[in-house]
Design an enzyme around this catalytic site. Structure first.
Site, PDB file in Angstrom:
ATOM      1  N   TYR A   1      -8.114  11.296  -3.236  1.00 53.24           N
ATOM      2  CA  TYR A   1      -7.832   9.916  -2.828  1.00 53.24           C
ATOM      3  C   TYR A   1      -7.162   9.162  -3.982  1.00 53.24           C
ATOM      4  CZ  TYR A   1      -8.796   5.129  -1.188  1.00 53.24           C
ATOM      5  OH  TYR A   1      -8.683   3.813  -0.779  1.00 53.24           O
TER       6      TYR A   1
ATOM      7  N   SER B   1      -3.603  10.196  -4.464  1.00 52.57           N
ATOM      8  CA  SER B   1      -2.723   9.690  -3.390  1.00 52.57           C
ATOM      9  C   SER B   1      -2.428   8.203  -3.590  1.00 52.57           C
ATOM     10  CB  SER B   1      -3.350   9.938  -2.012  1.00 52.57           C
ATOM     11  OG  SER B   1      -4.443   9.064  -1.769  1.00 52.57           O
ATOM     12  N   LYS B   2      -3.399   7.472  -4.120  1.00 53.39           N
ATOM     13  CA  LYS B   2      -3.213   6.031  -4.322  1.00 53.39           C
ATOM     14  C   LYS B   2      -2.472   5.729  -5.631  1.00 53.39           C
ATOM     15  CE  LYS B   2      -5.100   4.318  -0.590  1.00 53.39           C
ATOM     16  NZ  LYS B   2      -4.346   3.465   0.340  1.00 53.39           N
TER      17      LYS B   2
HETATM   18  P1  NAI Z   1     -10.327   1.115   7.649  1.00 52.91           P
HETATM   19  O1  NAI Z   1     -10.764   2.527   7.733  1.00 52.91           O
HETATM   20  O2  NAI Z   1     -11.117   0.071   8.328  1.00 52.91           O
HETATM   21  O3  NAI Z   1      -8.810   0.951   8.124  1.00 52.91           O
HETATM   22  C1  NAI Z   1      -7.843   1.930   7.932  1.00 52.91           C
HETATM   23  C2  NAI Z   1      -6.787   1.743   9.010  1.00 52.91           C
HETATM   24  O4  NAI Z   1      -5.798   2.781   8.852  1.00 52.91           O
HETATM   25  C3  NAI Z   1      -7.376   1.903  10.423  1.00 52.91           C
HETATM   26  O5  NAI Z   1      -6.791   0.958  11.288  1.00 52.91           O
HETATM   27  C4  NAI Z   1      -6.971   3.323  10.793  1.00 52.91           C
HETATM   28  O6  NAI Z   1      -6.893   3.534  12.175  1.00 52.91           O
HETATM   29  C5  NAI Z   1      -5.603   3.395  10.115  1.00 52.91           C
HETATM   30  N1  NAI Z   1      -5.129   4.761   9.970  1.00 52.91           N
HETATM   31  C6  NAI Z   1      -5.728   5.788   9.313  1.00 52.91           C
HETATM   32  N2  NAI Z   1      -5.020   6.909   9.468  1.00 52.91           N
HETATM   33  C7  NAI Z   1      -3.942   6.582  10.243  1.00 52.91           C
HETATM   34  C8  NAI Z   1      -2.850   7.321  10.767  1.00 52.91           C
HETATM   35  N3  NAI Z   1      -2.709   8.621  10.529  1.00 52.91           N
HETATM   36  N4  NAI Z   1      -1.928   6.661  11.514  1.00 52.91           N
HETATM   37  C9  NAI Z   1      -2.055   5.330  11.776  1.00 52.91           C
HETATM   38  N5  NAI Z   1      -3.084   4.604  11.320  1.00 52.91           N
HETATM   39  C10 NAI Z   1      -4.009   5.215  10.563  1.00 52.91           C
HETATM   40  O7  NAI Z   1     -10.266   0.824   6.094  1.00 52.91           O
HETATM   41  P2  NAI Z   1      -9.708  -0.406   5.233  1.00 52.91           P
HETATM   42  O8  NAI Z   1     -10.704  -0.594   4.176  1.00 52.91           O
HETATM   43  O9  NAI Z   1      -9.304  -1.541   6.079  1.00 52.91           O
HETATM   44  O10 NAI Z   1      -8.431   0.283   4.570  1.00 52.91           O
HETATM   45  C11 NAI Z   1      -7.143  -0.297   4.540  1.00 52.91           C
HETATM   46  C12 NAI Z   1      -6.426   0.172   3.296  1.00 52.91           C
HETATM   47  O11 NAI Z   1      -7.099  -0.359   2.154  1.00 52.91           O
HETATM   48  C13 NAI Z   1      -6.419   1.693   3.115  1.00 52.91           C
HETATM   49  O12 NAI Z   1      -5.151   2.098   2.648  1.00 52.91           O
HETATM   50  C14 NAI Z   1      -7.474   1.925   2.060  1.00 52.91           C
HETATM   51  O13 NAI Z   1      -7.263   3.099   1.339  1.00 52.91           O
HETATM   52  C15 NAI Z   1      -7.324   0.678   1.217  1.00 52.91           C
HETATM   53  N6  NAI Z   1      -8.466   0.348   0.377  1.00 52.91           N
HETATM   54  C16 NAI Z   1      -9.669  -0.016   0.930  1.00 52.91           C
HETATM   55  C17 NAI Z   1     -10.733  -0.310   0.115  1.00 52.91           C
HETATM   56  C18 NAI Z   1     -12.076  -0.703   0.643  1.00 52.91           C
HETATM   57  O14 NAI Z   1     -12.996  -0.892  -0.178  1.00 52.91           O
HETATM   58  N7  NAI Z   1     -12.270  -0.871   1.943  1.00 52.91           N
HETATM   59  C19 NAI Z   1     -10.601  -0.271  -1.353  1.00 52.91           C
HETATM   60  C20 NAI Z   1      -9.296   0.104  -1.816  1.00 52.91           C
HETATM   61  C21 NAI Z   1      -8.275   0.387  -0.969  1.00 52.91           C
END
Ligand code: NAI
Length: 244
Positions: A152, A155-156
């Site tokens: 992860y 990738s980030k």
């Molecule tokens: P989440 O799991 O609630 O949302 C992720 C979203 O990406 C979902 O809507 C999911 O359906 C979509 N997704 C995943 N794979 C996909 C695909 N193949 N095609 C289309 N959509 C896809 O998680 P969150 O926390 O809202 O994550 C959003 C971004 O923030 C991500 O890139 C995550 O890595 C990043 N992030 C989140 C953190 C956290 O603490 N929640 C911390 C640091 C970064």
């Protein structure tokens, strides 16, 4: 004047959904993106109630043909794109000894390759307009790492590298490219964590609380807007002081 349009990947929940909701309230025209058509239609109805023009595109961000077709649709039906938020992401933890090829490929396909392909197509539209803002959602783990998150984190970190290079390449066209690096935010992604890991992450936050998706969304929308018109090639931490 044309409505400003923003495309947000992974907008069915979490940070992406919050970004879409706040953008709608701020008067943006929104292009929701996700894999779940039913959920996208539900959000479309909800956001339309704020008076926003809302479109939706249903595809998996790892489907290159679908990305291409979607941008062709945007070009034909909307004709412009002011901001792109590369938010879709997955978290699949494993200690180094357990990392598999499948996990590596899938994580990079969603978290990194999709970001680059979306930037490629968006920038073609934005270059013609001579303006645009791209915001890539990286992570604090991409900057500082974490046990069990080699894949992860890599990738980030790659998203940050891509952001810097794209920012240099696209600045002459008045296209800004920035990244946000959220810390520990209350979404489905962090809900999956085992209790001991959750407590450990919480103890590292100087502000003493988990972040809300809206708090990341607000920074994303600052970067999308003209309020940040002279900001490019930056990585902005949104982590409550987790790393200072
Ligand atoms: P989440 O799991 O609630 O949302 C992720 C979203 O990406 C979902 O809507 C999911 O359906 C979509 N997704 C995943 N794979 C996909 C695909 N193949 N095609 C289309 N959509 C896809 O998680 P969150 O926390 O809202 O994550 C959003 C971004 O923030 C991500 O890139 C995550 O890595 C990043 N992030 C989140 C953190 C956290 O603490 N929640 C911390 C640091 C970064």
């Amino acid at each position: 004047m044309k409505e400003k349009t923003i495309l947000i990947t992974g907008s069915t929940r979490g940070i992406g959904y919050s970004t879409a909701k706040i953008a709608a309230k701020q008067g943006w025209s929104i292009i929701l993106q996700g894999r779940n058509e039913e959920r996208l239609l539900e959000i479309k109805e909800e956001l339309s109630a704020y008076g926003a023009t809302v479109y939706h595109l249903t595809y998996d961000v790892t489907d290159l043909d679908a990305i291409k077709k979607s941008f062709m649709w945007v070009k034909k039906n909307i004709g412009h794109l002011d901001a792109l938020v590369n938010n879709a992401g997955i978290l699949d933890d494993a200690l180094l000894g357990m990392v598999s090829k499948k996990q590596l490929s899938q994580t990079f396909a969603v978290n990194t390759e999709a970001v680059i392909y979306h930037m490629q197509y968006a920038s073609r539209l934005m270059m013609k307009q001579k303006h645009g803002s791209i915001i890539n959602v990286s992570s604090i783990i991409g900057r500082f790492g974490n046990t069990g998150q080699t894949v992860y984190g890599a990738s980030k970190a790659a998203v940050i590298g891509a952001t810097f290079s794209a920012a240099k390449e696209l600045a002459p066209y008045n296209i800004r490219v920035n990244a946000v690096a959220p810390g520990f935010i209350e979404t489905n992604m962090t809900e999956q964590l085992p209790e001991d890991k959750f407590k450990q992450r919480m103890s590292e936050i100087k502000m003493g609380r988990i972040g809300k998706p809206e708090e990341v969304a607000n920074v994303i929308l600052f970067l999308a807007s003209d309020l940040s018109s002279y900001v490019t090639g930056q990585v902005i931490g949104v982590d409550g002081g987790m790393v200072i």
